[in-house]
Motif scaffolding. Structure first.
Motif, PDB file in Angstrom:
ATOM      1  N   LYS A  21       0.831  -1.214   0.000  1.00  0.00           N
ATOM      2  CA  LYS A  21       0.000   0.000   0.000  1.00  0.00           C
ATOM      3  C   LYS A  21       0.862   1.259   0.000  1.00  0.00           C
ATOM      4  CE  LYS A  21      -3.950  -2.183   2.218  1.00  0.00           C
ATOM      5  NZ  LYS A  21      -4.781  -2.261   3.428  1.00  0.00           N
ATOM      6  N   ARG A  22       1.955   1.236   0.760  1.00  0.00           N
ATOM      7  CA  ARG A  22       2.859   2.398   0.813  1.00  0.00           C
ATOM      8  C   ARG A  22       3.471   2.642  -0.565  1.00  0.00           C
ATOM      9  NH1 ARG A  22       8.297   1.934   1.792  1.00  0.00           N
ATOM     10  NH2 ARG A  22       7.841  -0.126   2.568  1.00  0.00           N
ATOM     11  N   HIS A  23       3.938   1.583  -1.204  1.00  0.00           N
ATOM     12  CA  HIS A  23       4.523   1.723  -2.542  1.00  0.00           C
ATOM     13  C   HIS A  23       3.470   2.177  -3.556  1.00  0.00           C
ATOM     14  CE1 HIS A  23       8.582   0.449  -1.779  1.00  0.00           C
ATOM     15  NE2 HIS A  23       8.162  -0.638  -1.162  1.00  0.00           N
ATOM     16  N   SER A  24       2.245   1.756  -3.349  1.00  0.00           N
ATOM     17  CA  SER A  24       1.164   2.177  -4.226  1.00  0.00           C
ATOM     18  C   SER A  24       0.983   3.696  -4.140  1.00  0.00           C
ATOM     19  CB  SER A  24      -0.135   1.475  -3.841  1.00  0.00           C
ATOM     20  OG  SER A  24      -1.208   1.994  -4.583  1.00  0.00           O
ATOM     21  N   LYS A  25       0.977   4.219  -2.931  1.00  0.00           N
ATOM     22  CA  LYS A  25       0.813   5.663  -2.736  1.00  0.00           C
ATOM     23  C   LYS A  25       1.996   6.442  -3.293  1.00  0.00           C
ATOM     24  CE  LYS A  25      -2.126   5.505   1.326  1.00  0.00           C
ATOM     25  NZ  LYS A  25      -2.246   5.763   2.768  1.00  0.00           N
ATOM     26  N   GLU A  26       3.200   5.863  -3.146  1.00  0.00           N
ATOM     27  CA  GLU A  26       4.407   6.540  -3.613  1.00  0.00           C
ATOM     28  C   GLU A  26       4.620   6.417  -5.119  1.00  0.00           C
ATOM     29  OE1 GLU A  26       7.527   4.801  -1.312  1.00  0.00           O
ATOM     30  OE2 GLU A  26       6.894   5.782   0.536  1.00  0.00           O
ATOM     31  N   GLY A  27       3.926   5.456  -5.748  1.00  0.00           N
ATOM     32  CA  GLY A  27       4.082   5.256  -7.188  1.00  0.00           C
ATOM     33  C   GLY A  27       5.382   4.567  -7.564  1.00  0.00           C
ATOM     34  N   THR A  28       5.898   3.739  -6.669  1.00  0.00           N
ATOM     35  CA  THR A  28       7.148   3.014  -6.913  1.00  0.00           C
ATOM     36  C   THR A  28       6.978   2.038  -8.074  1.00  0.00           C
ATOM     37  OG1 THR A  28       7.531   3.104  -4.525  1.00  0.00           O
ATOM     38  CG2 THR A  28       8.921   1.616  -5.787  1.00  0.00           C
ATOM     39  N   LYS A  29       8.026   1.873  -8.865  1.00  0.00           N
ATOM     40  CA  LYS A  29       7.978   0.936  -9.997  1.00  0.00           C
ATOM     41  C   LYS A  29       7.758  -0.482  -9.480  1.00  0.00           C
ATOM     42  CE  LYS A  29      10.842   3.565 -13.140  1.00  0.00           C
ATOM     43  NZ  LYS A  29      12.036   3.560 -13.989  1.00  0.00           N
ATOM     44  N   VAL A  30       6.977  -1.252 -10.225  1.00  0.00           N
ATOM     45  CA  VAL A  30       6.600  -2.596  -9.822  1.00  0.00           C
ATOM     46  C   VAL A  30       7.822  -3.503  -9.683  1.00  0.00           C
ATOM     47  CG1 VAL A  30       5.160  -4.581 -10.368  1.00  0.00           C
ATOM     48  CG2 VAL A  30       4.385  -2.309 -10.980  1.00  0.00           C
ATOM     49  N   ALA A  31       8.795  -3.376 -10.565  1.00  0.00           N
ATOM     50  CA  ALA A  31       9.991  -4.218 -10.506  1.00  0.00           C
ATOM     51  C   ALA A  31      10.756  -4.000  -9.201  1.00  0.00           C
ATOM     52  CB  ALA A  31      10.895  -3.932 -11.697  1.00  0.00           C
ATOM     53  N   ARG A  32      10.819  -2.771  -8.754  1.00  0.00           N
ATOM     54  CA  ARG A  32      11.520  -2.464  -7.500  1.00  0.00           C
ATOM     55  C   ARG A  32      10.768  -3.063  -6.309  1.00  0.00           C
ATOM     56  NH1 ARG A  32      13.686   3.408  -6.571  1.00  0.00           N
ATOM     57  NH2 ARG A  32      15.194   2.555  -8.024  1.00  0.00           N
ATOM     58  N   SER A  34       8.821  -5.628  -6.430  1.00  0.00           N
ATOM     59  CA  SER A  34       8.964  -7.070  -6.570  1.00  0.00           C
ATOM     60  C   SER A  34      10.256  -7.559  -5.920  1.00  0.00           C
ATOM     61  CB  SER A  34       8.959  -7.438  -8.054  1.00  0.00           C
ATOM     62  OG  SER A  34       9.198  -8.800  -8.232  1.00  0.00           O
ATOM     63  N   LYS A  35      11.338  -6.858  -6.147  1.00  0.00           N
ATOM     64  CA  LYS A  35      12.616  -7.243  -5.553  1.00  0.00           C
ATOM     65  C   LYS A  35      12.596  -7.072  -4.036  1.00  0.00           C
ATOM     66  CE  LYS A  35      15.481  -6.435  -9.561  1.00  0.00           C
ATOM     67  NZ  LYS A  35      16.529  -5.634 -10.186  1.00  0.00           N
ATOM     68  N   GLU A  36      12.005  -5.968  -3.570  1.00  0.00           N
ATOM     69  CA  GLU A  36      11.969  -5.703  -2.136  1.00  0.00           C
ATOM     70  C   GLU A  36      11.140  -6.747  -1.393  1.00  0.00           C
ATOM     71  OE1 GLU A  36       9.959  -2.556   0.878  1.00  0.00           O
ATOM     72  OE2 GLU A  36      10.999  -1.689  -0.840  1.00  0.00           O
ATOM     73  N   LEU A  37       9.972  -7.074  -1.931  1.00  0.00           N
ATOM     74  CA  LEU A  37       9.079  -8.017  -1.252  1.00  0.00           C
ATOM     75  C   LEU A  37       9.362  -9.475  -1.623  1.00  0.00           C
ATOM     76  CD1 LEU A  37       5.655  -6.136  -1.422  1.00  0.00           C
ATOM     77  CD2 LEU A  37       7.313  -6.197   0.440  1.00  0.00           C
ATOM     78  N   LYS A  38      10.267  -9.677  -2.593  1.00  0.00           N
ATOM     79  CA  LYS A  38      10.620 -11.028  -3.071  1.00  0.00           C
ATOM     80  C   LYS A  38       9.383 -11.788  -3.536  1.00  0.00           C
ATOM     81  CE  LYS A  38      14.728 -11.182  -0.306  1.00  0.00           C
ATOM     82  NZ  LYS A  38      15.253 -11.505   0.985  1.00  0.00           N
ATOM     83  N   ARG A  39       8.606 -11.111  -4.378  1.00  0.00           N
ATOM     84  CA  ARG A  39       7.411 -11.697  -4.972  1.00  0.00           C
ATOM     85  C   ARG A  39       7.396 -11.356  -6.455  1.00  0.00           C
ATOM     86  NH1 ARG A  39       3.602 -13.431  -1.254  1.00  0.00           N
ATOM     87  NH2 ARG A  39       3.995 -12.775   0.862  1.00  0.00           N
ATOM     88  N   SER A  40       6.672 -12.144  -7.226  1.00  0.00           N
ATOM     89  CA  SER A  40       6.620 -11.895  -8.662  1.00  0.00           C
ATOM     90  C   SER A  40       5.766 -10.659  -8.953  1.00  0.00           C
ATOM     91  CB  SER A  40       6.041 -13.104  -9.392  1.00  0.00           C
ATOM     92  OG  SER A  40       4.672 -13.246  -9.083  1.00  0.00           O
ATOM     93  N   VAL A  41       5.994 -10.089 -10.118  1.00  0.00           N
ATOM     94  CA  VAL A  41       5.210  -8.931 -10.542  1.00  0.00           C
ATOM     95  C   VAL A  41       3.734  -9.321 -10.632  1.00  0.00           C
ATOM     96  CG1 VAL A  41       4.819  -7.333 -12.460  1.00  0.00           C
ATOM     97  CG2 VAL A  41       7.145  -7.854 -11.729  1.00  0.00           C
ATOM     98  N   GLY A  42       3.465 -10.516 -11.146  1.00  0.00           N
ATOM     99  CA  GLY A  42       2.086 -10.990 -11.249  1.00  0.00           C
ATOM    100  C   GLY A  42       1.416 -11.107  -9.895  1.00  0.00           C
TER     101      GLY A  42
END
Length: 60
Positions: A21-32, A34-42
């Motif tokens: 949710k925080r990244h959603s508000k900040e508009g962070t790129k999905v790839a970044r 994904s790496k931080e949370l260690k989950r796939s983009v999908g």
């Protein structure tokens, strides 16, 4: 032939949801994210859709 990587389903923790949710508000790129949370983009896109939040710099 090499063995395929075993996929393991990981449960979404409260901290994972807060970070998404925080990244959603900040508009962070999905790839970044994904790496931080260690989950796939999908997986990220599916959970964001389930929560009703946008994901990435060009949120819908």
């Amino acid at each position: 032939m090499s063995k395929a990587a075993k996929r393991t389903r990981r449960v979404w923790t409260k901290d994972d949801l807060r970070a998404l949710k925080r990244h959603s508000k900040e508009g962070t790129k999905v790839a970044r994210v994904s790496k931080e949370l260690k989950r796939s983009v999908g997986a990220l896109r599916a959970k964001a859709h389930e929560l009703g939040v946008g994901l990435g710099p060009m949120q819908r």
